[in-house]
Scaffold this motif. Structure first.
Motif, PDB file in Angstrom:
ATOM      1  N   CYS A 148     -40.327 -53.317  85.557  1.00 17.50           N
ATOM      2  CA  CYS A 148     -39.122 -52.505  85.421  1.00 17.50           C
ATOM      3  C   CYS A 148     -39.384 -51.419  84.377  1.00 17.50           C
ATOM      4  O   CYS A 148     -40.373 -51.490  83.643  1.00 17.50           O
ATOM      5  CB  CYS A 148     -37.916 -53.366  85.017  1.00 17.50           C
ATOM      6  N   PRO A 149     -38.536 -50.430  84.273  1.00 15.36           N
ATOM      7  CA  PRO A 149     -38.738 -49.392  83.248  1.00 15.36           C
ATOM      8  C   PRO A 149     -38.557 -49.953  81.842  1.00 15.36           C
ATOM      9  O   PRO A 149     -37.728 -50.838  81.611  1.00 15.36           O
ATOM     10  CB  PRO A 149     -37.648 -48.360  83.562  1.00 15.36           C
ATOM     11  N   VAL A 150     -39.325 -49.430  80.907  1.00 14.32           N
ATOM     12  CA  VAL A 150     -39.180 -49.744  79.487  1.00 14.32           C
ATOM     13  C   VAL A 150     -39.041 -48.427  78.732  1.00 14.32           C
ATOM     14  O   VAL A 150     -39.944 -47.585  78.768  1.00 14.32           O
ATOM     15  CB  VAL A 150     -40.368 -50.537  78.940  1.00 14.32           C
ATOM     16  N   VAL A 151     -37.901 -48.236  78.080  1.00 13.07           N
ATOM     17  CA  VAL A 151     -37.671 -47.051  77.262  1.00 13.07           C
ATOM     18  C   VAL A 151     -37.962 -47.434  75.817  1.00 13.07           C
ATOM     19  O   VAL A 151     -37.288 -48.288  75.247  1.00 13.07           O
ATOM     20  CB  VAL A 151     -36.228 -46.543  77.406  1.00 13.07           C
ATOM     21  N   SER A 152     -38.967 -46.814  75.232  1.00 14.69           N
ATOM     22  CA  SER A 152     -39.357 -47.124  73.858  1.00 14.69           C
ATOM     23  C   SER A 152     -38.901 -46.016  72.917  1.00 14.69           C
ATOM     24  O   SER A 152     -39.126 -44.833  73.186  1.00 14.69           O
ATOM     25  CB  SER A 152     -40.874 -47.286  73.756  1.00 14.69           C
ATOM     26  N   VAL A 153     -38.267 -46.419  71.814  1.00 16.75           N
ATOM     27  CA  VAL A 153     -37.920 -45.467  70.759  1.00 16.75           C
ATOM     28  C   VAL A 153     -38.860 -45.622  69.562  1.00 16.75           C
ATOM     29  O   VAL A 153     -38.681 -44.960  68.539  1.00 16.75           O
ATOM     30  CB  VAL A 153     -36.451 -45.634  70.312  1.00 16.75           C
ATOM     31  N   ALA A 154     -39.870 -46.487  69.699  1.00 18.02           N
ATOM     32  CA  ALA A 154     -40.738 -46.818  68.570  1.00 18.02           C
ATOM     33  C   ALA A 154     -41.491 -45.615  68.044  1.00 18.02           C
ATOM     34  O   ALA A 154     -41.795 -45.541  66.841  1.00 18.02           O
ATOM     35  CB  ALA A 154     -41.723 -47.915  68.983  1.00 18.02           C
ATOM     36  N   ARG A 155     -41.830 -44.668  68.913  1.00 18.65           N
ATOM     37  CA  ARG A 155     -42.628 -43.509  68.496  1.00 18.65           C
ATOM     38  C   ARG A 155     -41.821 -42.217  68.519  1.00 18.65           C
ATOM     39  O   ARG A 155     -42.385 -41.126  68.527  1.00 18.65           O
ATOM     40  CB  ARG A 155     -43.869 -43.416  69.393  1.00 18.65           C
ATOM     41  N   SER A 156     -40.525 -42.359  68.470  1.00 16.37           N
ATOM     42  CA  SER A 156     -39.652 -41.196  68.473  1.00 16.37           C
ATOM     43  C   SER A 156     -39.680 -40.475  67.133  1.00 16.37           C
ATOM     44  O   SER A 156     -39.772 -41.111  66.073  1.00 16.37           O
ATOM     45  CB  SER A 156     -38.216 -41.641  68.763  1.00 16.37           C
ATOM     46  N   PRO A 157     -39.564 -39.150  67.133  1.00 16.15           N
ATOM     47  CA  PRO A 157     -39.429 -38.426  65.864  1.00 16.15           C
ATOM     48  C   PRO A 157     -38.214 -38.870  65.057  1.00 16.15           C
ATOM     49  O   PRO A 157     -38.219 -38.783  63.826  1.00 16.15           O
ATOM     50  CB  PRO A 157     -39.285 -36.957  66.301  1.00 16.15           C
ATOM     51  N   LEU A 158     -37.177 -39.357  65.736  1.00 14.48           N
ATOM     52  CA  LEU A 158     -35.995 -39.822  65.012  1.00 14.48           C
ATOM     53  C   LEU A 158     -36.266 -41.102  64.227  1.00 14.48           C
ATOM     54  O   LEU A 158     -35.472 -41.472  63.353  1.00 14.48           O
ATOM     55  CB  LEU A 158     -34.832 -40.056  65.986  1.00 14.48           C
ATOM     56  N   LYS A 159     -37.369 -41.768  64.538  1.00 13.15           N
ATOM     57  CA  LYS A 159     -37.704 -43.003  63.822  1.00 13.15           C
ATOM     58  C   LYS A 159     -38.562 -42.732  62.584  1.00 13.15           C
ATOM     59  O   LYS A 159     -38.726 -43.619  61.735  1.00 13.15           O
ATOM     60  CB  LYS A 159     -38.427 -43.974  64.770  1.00 13.15           C
ATOM     61  N   ASP A 160     -39.105 -41.540  62.469  1.00 15.62           N
ATOM     62  CA  ASP A 160     -39.975 -41.240  61.329  1.00 15.62           C
ATOM     63  C   ASP A 160     -39.294 -41.470  59.978  1.00 15.62           C
ATOM     64  O   ASP A 160     -39.898 -42.072  59.085  1.00 15.62           O
ATOM     65  CB  ASP A 160     -40.488 -39.804  61.421  1.00 15.62           C
ATOM     66  N   PRO A 161     -38.036 -41.004  59.777  1.00 17.24           N
ATOM     67  CA  PRO A 161     -37.395 -41.279  58.484  1.00 17.24           C
ATOM     68  C   PRO A 161     -37.261 -42.772  58.196  1.00 17.24           C
ATOM     69  O   PRO A 161     -37.482 -43.217  57.065  1.00 17.24           O
ATOM     70  CB  PRO A 161     -36.019 -40.610  58.621  1.00 17.24           C
ATOM     71  N   GLU A 162     -36.901 -43.543  59.226  1.00 18.45           N
ATOM     72  CA  GLU A 162     -36.770 -44.997  59.028  1.00 18.45           C
ATOM     73  C   GLU A 162     -38.109 -45.610  58.638  1.00 18.45           C
ATOM     74  O   GLU A 162     -38.190 -46.394  57.677  1.00 18.45           O
ATOM     75  CB  GLU A 162     -36.252 -45.665  60.300  1.00 18.45           C
ATOM     76  N   ASP A 163     -39.168 -45.262  59.365  1.00 19.82           N
ATOM     77  CA  ASP A 163     -40.473 -45.838  59.072  1.00 19.82           C
ATOM     78  C   ASP A 163     -40.916 -45.515  57.650  1.00 19.82           C
ATOM     79  O   ASP A 163     -41.452 -46.367  56.929  1.00 19.82           O
ATOM     80  CB  ASP A 163     -41.516 -45.333  60.068  1.00 19.82           C
ATOM     81  N   PHE A 164     -40.707 -44.276  57.232  1.00 17.81           N
ATOM     82  CA  PHE A 164     -41.090 -43.885  55.879  1.00 17.81           C
ATOM     83  C   PHE A 164     -40.325 -44.695  54.846  1.00 17.81           C
ATOM     84  O   PHE A 164     -40.907 -45.228  53.888  1.00 17.81           O
ATOM     85  CB  PHE A 164     -40.833 -42.387  55.675  1.00 17.81           C
ATOM     86  N   LEU A 165     -39.012 -44.820  55.035  1.00 22.06           N
ATOM     87  CA  LEU A 165     -38.178 -45.513  54.053  1.00 22.06           C
ATOM     88  C   LEU A 165     -38.386 -47.020  54.080  1.00 22.06           C
ATOM     89  O   LEU A 165     -38.256 -47.689  53.052  1.00 22.06           O
ATOM     90  CB  LEU A 165     -36.712 -45.162  54.286  1.00 22.06           C
ATOM     91  N   VAL A 166     -38.718 -47.585  55.252  1.00 26.40           N
ATOM     92  CA  VAL A 166     -39.065 -49.000  55.305  1.00 26.40           C
ATOM     93  C   VAL A 166     -40.301 -49.262  54.454  1.00 26.40           C
ATOM     94  O   VAL A 166     -40.381 -50.248  53.709  1.00 26.40           O
ATOM     95  CB  VAL A 166     -39.288 -49.462  56.757  1.00 26.40           C
TER      96      VAL A 166
END
Length: 373
Positions: A148-166
């Motif tokens: 089935c389709p899998v939509v991933s947000v793991a590599r989204s630019p919107l996740k960059d701030p979260e990853d940095f702050l984590v």
């Protein structure tokens, strides 16, 4: 959370849900870290889908948040075993959404082992999966064929701030635990295993704090990137493990095998950015080691002639202090909602997908309206 902050958050998510809600709402199951601010996101999931159950990640449950959510939707216990056995997974889904069109909202690839069975045997239809993390992204992407389709947000630019702050929160929590034992970061080389978005953030903050940072990643491209940013890159992984006073595991996969633990320097601290079942092969630790408490959230593993410390039992160390990344997490949560709506509209093939750039732009613009004040 102050009442005014909660009101703004509810209003923000209301606008996001209004933007992305599909004409026909699918059902959904939601795996999430149930932190203090999470009920607002869960409420938004309930506006873009018919939310049938929330499955909180076991090591990150805020009691007040759970009580609030349980007033409107079921909260079920989550474990890896729950979806590793296909029959168990299908049976569970039948109890919550029999015969319905379902979107699976995932954090860490929990549904991946049983996804074929869910798509083939479930009485309803699995429209697809939305995955939040790099670890989960890899679990789905490494499959030869997706059902089935899998939509991933793991590599989204919107996740960059979260990853940095984590990454920043991981260093904060690790340092806090060292200090409560009378130790400090300075004077002990830090080994960062994994130089992705989280690992690079951790390495940068440790460097700013004056800590000698050694980086290792199995990907030679990332090792080259680390060198270009001025970090010392280990040529020999085993030697780096043996010399580090602090080991931070940020691979999103298996960082330390059972045979690695005896190679740790005496008195070394080990911390992870995700769950121990993903990063650490603790069940492979050689016999003879005993574990004792060495302070709050610190476990001492010892055997004749060797000992090391494990922070937060091997679970993500930043969850000790709430793992807060501020309002930036709402960007990622909004993209999860957009991913659910994308699956509900249909038309995607059984492959990995991303949320369209125009939807990300709409999310960012809405977020800036509420949080750039």
């Amino acid at each position: 959370m102050e009442s005014s902050d909660r009101a703004r958050l509810d209003t923000y998510f209301g606008r996001i849900a209004e933007t992305f809600a599909p004409p026909e709402l699918p059902s959904s199951l939601l795996i999430t870290h149930l932190l203090i601010e999470r009920p607002a996101f869960v409420g938004a999931v309930g506006k873009v889908t018919n939310l049938r159950a929330v499955l909180p990640k076991p090591k990150s449950i805020h009691a007040g948040a759970r009580r609030e959510i349980e007033q409107t939707v079921a909260c079920d216990e989550l474990s890896r075993g729950m979806f590793s056995d296909p029959d168990t997974a299908v049976s569970y889904l039948e109890t919550r959404a029999a015969g319905e069109n379902v979107v699976l909202l995932d954090v860490g690839g929990y549904f991946a082992p049983s996804l074929d069975a869910l798509c083939e045997q479930f009485s309803g239809t699995i429209l697809g999966v939305v995955e939040d993390t790099e670890n989960g992204h890899k679990r789905y992407a490494e499959r030869d064929k997706l059902p089935c389709p899998v939509v991933s947000v793991a590599r989204s630019p919107l996740k960059d701030p979260e990853d940095f702050l984590v990454g920043q929160s991981v260093v904060f929590s690790a340092e806090a635990l060292l200090r409560q034992r009378g130790d400090i970061l300075h004077g002990r080389p830090a080994l960062v295993l994994g130089f992705g978005k989280l690992g690079s953030s951790i390495a940068r903050l440790l460097h700013v704090k004056g800590v000698r940072v050694i980086v290792y990643d199995i990907d030679p491209v990332r090792r080259a990137q680390a060198m270009s940013q001025g970090f010392e890159v280990a040529r020999d992984r085993d030697q780096a493990i043996a010399t580090a006073g602090l080991v931070l595991c940020a691979t999103g996969a298996l960082s330390l095998r059972g045979e690695d633990f005896p190679q740790l320097k005496n008195g070394a601290y080990v911390a992870t950015v995700t769950s121990s079942e993903d990063e650490l092969e603790l069940n492979g630790l050689p016999s003879g080691y005993v574990r004792d408490s060495a302070g709050e959230h610190v476990i001492r593993y010892s055997t004749t002639g060797h000992y090391f410390y494990l922070l937060n039992g091997g679970e993500a160390v930043n969850f000790i202090h709430g793992a807060s990344v501020g309002p930036f997490i709402f960007l990622v949560q909004s993209e999860i909602l957009a991913g659910a709506a994308l699956l509900a509209r249909g038309g995607l093939d059984a492959a990995m997908h991303e949320v369209p750039a125009k939807d990300r732009a709409a999310i960012a613009a809405t977020w800036l309206h509420y949080y750039n004040r």
